[in-house]
Design a protein around this motif. Sequence first.
Motif, PDB file in Angstrom:
ATOM      1  N   SER A 115     -16.899  11.492   6.314  1.00 54.62           N
ATOM      2  CA  SER A 115     -15.505  11.057   6.451  1.00 54.62           C
ATOM      3  C   SER A 115     -15.304   9.606   6.014  1.00 54.62           C
ATOM      4  O   SER A 115     -14.170   9.127   5.973  1.00 54.62           O
ATOM      5  CB  SER A 115     -15.047  11.206   7.909  1.00 54.62           C
ATOM      6  OG  SER A 115     -15.690  10.261   8.745  1.00 54.62           O
ATOM      7  N   LEU A 116     -16.386   8.890   5.697  1.00 55.28           N
ATOM      8  CA  LEU A 116     -16.265   7.479   5.317  1.00 55.28           C
ATOM      9  C   LEU A 116     -15.523   7.335   3.997  1.00 55.28           C
ATOM     10  O   LEU A 116     -15.702   8.128   3.075  1.00 55.28           O
ATOM     11  CB  LEU A 116     -17.656   6.843   5.203  1.00 55.28           C
ATOM     12  CG  LEU A 116     -18.429   6.676   6.512  1.00 55.28           C
ATOM     13  CD1 LEU A 116     -19.815   6.125   6.235  1.00 55.28           C
ATOM     14  CD2 LEU A 116     -17.668   5.771   7.486  1.00 55.28           C
ATOM     15  N   LEU A 170     -18.057   0.233   0.003  1.00 58.70           N
ATOM     16  CA  LEU A 170     -17.586   0.037  -1.370  1.00 58.70           C
ATOM     17  C   LEU A 170     -17.362   1.372  -2.069  1.00 58.70           C
ATOM     18  O   LEU A 170     -16.358   1.574  -2.737  1.00 58.70           O
ATOM     19  CB  LEU A 170     -18.591  -0.811  -2.158  1.00 58.70           C
ATOM     20  CG  LEU A 170     -18.913  -2.191  -1.576  1.00 58.70           C
ATOM     21  CD1 LEU A 170     -19.981  -2.878  -2.408  1.00 58.70           C
ATOM     22  CD2 LEU A 170     -17.651  -3.054  -1.516  1.00 58.70           C
ATOM     23  N   THR A 171     -18.326   2.278  -1.922  1.00 54.81           N
ATOM     24  CA  THR A 171     -18.183   3.633  -2.464  1.00 54.81           C
ATOM     25  C   THR A 171     -18.839   4.603  -1.488  1.00 54.81           C
ATOM     26  O   THR A 171     -19.815   4.253  -0.807  1.00 54.81           O
ATOM     27  CB  THR A 171     -18.859   3.791  -3.847  1.00 54.81           C
ATOM     28  OG1 THR A 171     -20.271   3.578  -3.713  1.00 54.81           O
ATOM     29  CG2 THR A 171     -18.291   2.817  -4.855  1.00 54.81           C
ATOM     30  N   ALA A 172     -18.321   5.816  -1.434  1.00 51.76           N
ATOM     31  CA  ALA A 172     -18.892   6.869  -0.585  1.00 51.76           C
ATOM     32  C   ALA A 172     -18.805   8.184  -1.345  1.00 51.76           C
ATOM     33  O   ALA A 172     -17.714   8.611  -1.727  1.00 51.76           O
ATOM     34  CB  ALA A 172     -18.153   6.962   0.744  1.00 51.76           C
ATOM     35  N   THR A 173     -19.969   8.805  -1.602  1.00 55.69           N
ATOM     36  CA  THR A 173     -20.015  10.034  -2.393  1.00 55.69           C
ATOM     37  C   THR A 173     -20.764  11.107  -1.618  1.00 55.69           C
ATOM     38  O   THR A 173     -21.883  10.871  -1.141  1.00 55.69           O
ATOM     39  CB  THR A 173     -20.725   9.792  -3.740  1.00 55.69           C
ATOM     40  OG1 THR A 173     -20.110   8.679  -4.403  1.00 55.69           O
ATOM     41  CG2 THR A 173     -20.623  11.019  -4.626  1.00 55.69           C
ATOM     42  N   ASN A 174     -20.148  12.269  -1.493  1.00 56.70           N
ATOM     43  CA  ASN A 174     -20.789  13.400  -0.816  1.00 56.70           C
ATOM     44  C   ASN A 174     -21.477  14.304  -1.832  1.00 56.70           C
ATOM     45  O   ASN A 174     -20.889  14.642  -2.860  1.00 56.70           O
ATOM     46  CB  ASN A 174     -19.752  14.213  -0.024  1.00 56.70           C
ATOM     47  CG  ASN A 174     -19.147  13.418   1.116  1.00 56.70           C
ATOM     48  OD1 ASN A 174     -19.852  12.738   1.843  1.00 56.70           O
ATOM     49  ND2 ASN A 174     -17.836  13.505   1.274  1.00 56.70           N
ATOM     50  N   PHE A 175     -22.728  14.656  -1.546  1.00 53.24           N
ATOM     51  CA  PHE A 175     -23.498  15.540  -2.417  1.00 53.24           C
ATOM     52  C   PHE A 175     -23.760  16.852  -1.686  1.00 53.24           C
ATOM     53  O   PHE A 175     -24.223  16.851  -0.544  1.00 53.24           O
ATOM     54  CB  PHE A 175     -24.835  14.890  -2.803  1.00 53.24           C
ATOM     55  CG  PHE A 175     -24.687  13.655  -3.652  1.00 53.24           C
ATOM     56  CD1 PHE A 175     -24.527  13.750  -5.025  1.00 53.24           C
ATOM     57  CD2 PHE A 175     -24.710  12.393  -3.068  1.00 53.24           C
ATOM     58  CE1 PHE A 175     -24.383  12.617  -5.816  1.00 53.24           C
ATOM     59  CE2 PHE A 175     -24.573  11.243  -3.850  1.00 53.24           C
ATOM     60  CZ  PHE A 175     -24.404  11.366  -5.225  1.00 53.24           C
ATOM     61  N   GLN A 185     -23.929   9.477   0.093  1.00 53.92           N
ATOM     62  CA  GLN A 185     -24.477   8.227  -0.445  1.00 53.92           C
ATOM     63  C   GLN A 185     -23.400   7.153  -0.339  1.00 53.92           C
ATOM     64  O   GLN A 185     -22.274   7.337  -0.827  1.00 53.92           O
ATOM     65  CB  GLN A 185     -24.888   8.417  -1.911  1.00 53.92           C
ATOM     66  CG  GLN A 185     -25.314   7.148  -2.622  1.00 53.92           C
ATOM     67  CD  GLN A 185     -26.667   6.636  -2.161  1.00 53.92           C
ATOM     68  OE1 GLN A 185     -27.564   7.432  -1.896  1.00 53.92           O
ATOM     69  NE2 GLN A 185     -26.816   5.324  -2.083  1.00 53.92           N
ATOM     70  N   VAL A 186     -23.724   6.032   0.317  1.00 54.86           N
ATOM     71  CA  VAL A 186     -22.735   4.979   0.554  1.00 54.86           C
ATOM     72  C   VAL A 186     -23.264   3.637   0.063  1.00 54.86           C
ATOM     73  O   VAL A 186     -24.385   3.238   0.399  1.00 54.86           O
ATOM     74  CB  VAL A 186     -22.388   4.881   2.059  1.00 54.86           C
ATOM     75  CG1 VAL A 186     -21.285   3.850   2.280  1.00 54.86           C
ATOM     76  CG2 VAL A 186     -21.960   6.235   2.600  1.00 54.86           C
ATOM     77  N   ASP A 187     -22.463   2.955  -0.746  1.00 57.37           N
ATOM     78  CA  ASP A 187     -22.754   1.582  -1.145  1.00 57.37           C
ATOM     79  C   ASP A 187     -21.890   0.663  -0.286  1.00 57.37           C
ATOM     80  O   ASP A 187     -20.687   0.919  -0.108  1.00 57.37           O
ATOM     81  CB  ASP A 187     -22.437   1.356  -2.625  1.00 57.37           C
ATOM     82  CG  ASP A 187     -23.367   2.152  -3.538  1.00 57.37           C
ATOM     83  OD1 ASP A 187     -24.549   2.326  -3.171  1.00 57.37           O
ATOM     84  OD2 ASP A 187     -22.912   2.599  -4.605  1.00 57.37           O
ATOM     85  N   TRP A 200     -26.988   9.207   4.241  1.00 54.97           N
ATOM     86  CA  TRP A 200     -27.011   9.930   5.498  1.00 54.97           C
ATOM     87  C   TRP A 200     -26.746  11.412   5.252  1.00 54.97           C
ATOM     88  O   TRP A 200     -26.163  11.783   4.224  1.00 54.97           O
ATOM     89  CB  TRP A 200     -25.914   9.413   6.440  1.00 54.97           C
ATOM     90  CG  TRP A 200     -26.094   8.017   6.928  1.00 54.97           C
ATOM     91  CD1 TRP A 200     -27.061   7.551   7.763  1.00 54.97           C
ATOM     92  CD2 TRP A 200     -25.252   6.883   6.657  1.00 54.97           C
ATOM     93  NE1 TRP A 200     -26.884   6.213   8.020  1.00 54.97           N
ATOM     94  CE2 TRP A 200     -25.788   5.772   7.350  1.00 54.97           C
ATOM     95  CE3 TRP A 200     -24.104   6.695   5.883  1.00 54.97           C
ATOM     96  CZ2 TRP A 200     -25.214   4.506   7.301  1.00 54.97           C
ATOM     97  CZ3 TRP A 200     -23.529   5.440   5.824  1.00 54.97           C
ATOM     98  CH2 TRP A 200     -24.077   4.363   6.527  1.00 54.97           C
ATOM     99  N   LYS A 201     -27.131  12.238   6.217  1.00 55.13           N
ATOM    100  CA  LYS A 201     -26.668  13.620   6.200  1.00 55.13           C
ATOM    101  C   LYS A 201     -25.160  13.585   6.405  1.00 55.13           C
ATOM    102  O   LYS A 201     -24.659  12.737   7.146  1.00 55.13           O
ATOM    103  CB  LYS A 201     -27.335  14.430   7.319  1.00 55.13           C
ATOM    104  CG  LYS A 201     -28.842  14.586   7.177  1.00 55.13           C
ATOM    105  CD  LYS A 201     -29.413  15.349   8.366  1.00 55.13           C
ATOM    106  CE  LYS A 201     -30.925  15.455   8.274  1.00 55.13           C
ATOM    107  NZ  LYS A 201     -31.497  16.153   9.456  1.00 55.13           N
ATOM    108  N   THR A 202     -24.435  14.504   5.767  1.00 53.17           N
ATOM    109  CA  THR A 202     -22.967  14.458   5.840  1.00 53.17           C
ATOM    110  C   THR A 202     -22.444  14.576   7.267  1.00 53.17           C
ATOM    111  O   THR A 202     -21.376  14.070   7.593  1.00 53.17           O
ATOM    112  CB  THR A 202     -22.337  15.573   4.988  1.00 53.17           C
ATOM    113  OG1 THR A 202     -22.873  16.833   5.406  1.00 53.17           O
ATOM    114  CG2 THR A 202     -22.633  15.371   3.513  1.00 53.17           C
TER     115      THR A 202
END
Length: 207
Positions: free
Chosen positions: A26-27, A43-48, A58-60, A74-76
């Motif tokens: 949710s970030l 700065l960025t948040a991408t769900n894989f 993955q969060v920067d 992190w795990k989603t």
Amino acid sequence: MPDFVSGPPEFEKQARETALKVIASSLRKGNVVEIDGKLHVVLTATNFHPGKGTPTTQVDLRRISDGNKVSERWKTTEQVERAHVDERAYNFLYEDGEGFHFMEPESYEQVVVSPDVVGDDKVFLEDGISVFLQVHNGVVIALELPQKVTVEVVETEPVVKGQTASSSYKPAMAHNGVRIMVPPHIGVGTKVIINTADLTYVERAKS
């Protein structure tokens, strides 16, 4: 690193006291989270979501205390501490040598945001755009753009008659200099809606 990037120790304490656990997926860009006792701006948040294996996020981030950038995965569904700071809507006014000037529409209070906080988001700061600013003691520590904005295509390949397949997107340049991918039927002068987080095409803007 300039002083205005840093957060005072009492701010770290206050933010921790009002932290809320949220799942990693949710970030969003502009959120403030706590990691190892330190506050960080997303700065960025991408769900894989791999075909096999565990979905991850993955969060920067930028650490508020010293401005350093770090990455976390992190795990989603993993719980993350999101800090609640003073977040309010502001309208962008102008940029000058001091930084980026914003005004709170109800109180007319004005704040100046440093270029370090605005970062690459400056391309979206056009007259009157409304953004959310995370503020503490008059110091802006993070900026959150609208999730979607309208831009005008100023450069792209010619429209191919009869080609409407959305799978074969083509490169384009928006009026603010942002490079995006658009469907083949989108031509120069067309206004489109894009996501600010990843610059992906959403739809053609309704006139």
